[in-house]
Structure formats: structure tokens, C-alpha cells
Motif scaffolding. Structure first.
Motif, PDB file in Angstrom:
ATOM      1  N   LEU A   1      -2.255  12.726   4.155  1.00 43.96           N
ATOM      2  CA  LEU A   1      -3.157  12.184   4.907  1.00 43.96           C
ATOM      3  C   LEU A   1      -4.521  12.826   4.809  1.00 43.96           C
TER       4      LEU A   1
ATOM      5  N   ILE B   1       2.971  15.853   4.576  1.00 42.82           N
ATOM      6  CA  ILE B   1       2.413  14.429   5.044  1.00 42.82           C
ATOM      7  C   ILE B   1       1.184  14.888   5.530  1.00 42.82           C
TER       8      ILE B   1
ATOM      9  N   PHE C   1       5.421   4.535   1.659  1.00 38.92           N
ATOM     10  CA  PHE C   1       6.021   5.911   2.284  1.00 38.92           C
ATOM     11  C   PHE C   1       6.483   5.747   3.588  1.00 38.92           C
ATOM     12  N   THR C   2       6.176   4.881   4.280  1.00 35.08           N
ATOM     13  CA  THR C   2       6.669   4.676   5.695  1.00 35.08           C
ATOM     14  C   THR C   2       7.942   3.927   5.637  1.00 35.08           C
TER      15      THR C   2
ATOM     16  N   SER D   1       0.913  -1.379   0.235  1.00 34.31           N
ATOM     17  CA  SER D   1      -0.207  -0.032  -0.081  1.00 34.31           C
ATOM     18  C   SER D   1       0.876   1.385  -0.063  1.00 34.31           C
ATOM     19  N   ALA D   2       0.444   2.364  -0.373  1.00 33.47           N
ATOM     20  CA  ALA D   2       0.964   3.550  -0.426  1.00 33.47           C
ATOM     21  C   ALA D   2       1.587   3.930   1.098  1.00 33.47           C
ATOM     22  N   SER D   3       0.782   3.887   2.045  1.00 38.79           N
ATOM     23  CA  SER D   3       1.152   4.243   3.317  1.00 38.79           C
ATOM     24  C   SER D   3       2.474   3.330   3.683  1.00 38.79           C
ATOM     25  N   ARG D   4       2.424   1.986   3.357  1.00 34.09           N
ATOM     26  CA  ARG D   4       3.402   1.214   3.748  1.00 34.09           C
ATOM     27  C   ARG D   4       4.820   1.649   2.847  1.00 34.09           C
TER      28      ARG D   4
END
Length: 91
Positions: free
Chosen positions: A88, A84, A7-8, A2-5
Motif C-alpha cells: 500500500l 500489505i 488482491f482483494t 486492477s491490482a487492488s481488486r
């Protein structure tokens, strides 16, 4: 992934890289060895490592008299934080 993973993972990787480059430059400075270019440090900060780089510089007291870093990196941190928050809220 996923995109959030993504970027993390990206911010973790770039933060570790920024801190490692900062420490490597400090050690090279002490040993009169080959230094890490300031342009590289600024670039790594700009692409996401500013917070880690800034904190590392303060902790090891490296380049703390250089306005380019002590003003530039906090400005980048503000920019990254705004980006960020924007992602979000709107993603």
C-alpha cells in the motif's frame, strides 16, 4: 481488473478456503473420517489464509493445543500485514 481488486478477491477466496478446510477437518475429526493434512492447512495459511484459519480454529476450538498452528498462524498474520502495508505504501 486492477491490482487492488485482484488482491482483494484473492484474499477473500483464500480466506473462505482456509475456513472451509478448517471446518471440514474438525468435522472429519469428530466422525473419525479422512482428515485434512496439516501441511495443507499450513500452506493455505501461508499463502494468505492465516487470519481466517486462525479465527476459525479459535471459534470452533480446533487444533488449539498445536503450537505449530497457535504460534505459526499469528506469525503468518504479522507477515501478511507487513506485506500489505508495504504494498500500500510503495505501490
Amino acid at each position: 481488473m486492477s491490482a487492488s481488486r485482484f488482491f482483494t478477491a484473492y484474499f477473500i477466496l483464500i480466506s473462505v478456503t482456509a475456513a472451509a478446510l478448517t471446518v471440514a477437518d474438525k468435522l472429519s475429526a469428530k466422525r473419525n473420517g479422512r482428515r485434512v493434512r496439516e501441511d495443507l492447512l499450513i500452506t493455505v495459511g501461508f499463502i494468505g489464509g492465516a487470519a481466517a484459519e486462525y479465527i476459525t480454529m479459535l471459534l470452533i476450538r480446533h487444533k488449539t493445543k498445536h503450537k505449530r498452528f497457535m504460534i505459526g498462524l499469528p506469525c503468518m498474520i504479522i507477515l501478511h500485514t507487513a506485506l500489505i502495508v508495504f504494498v500500500l505504501i510503495y505501490a
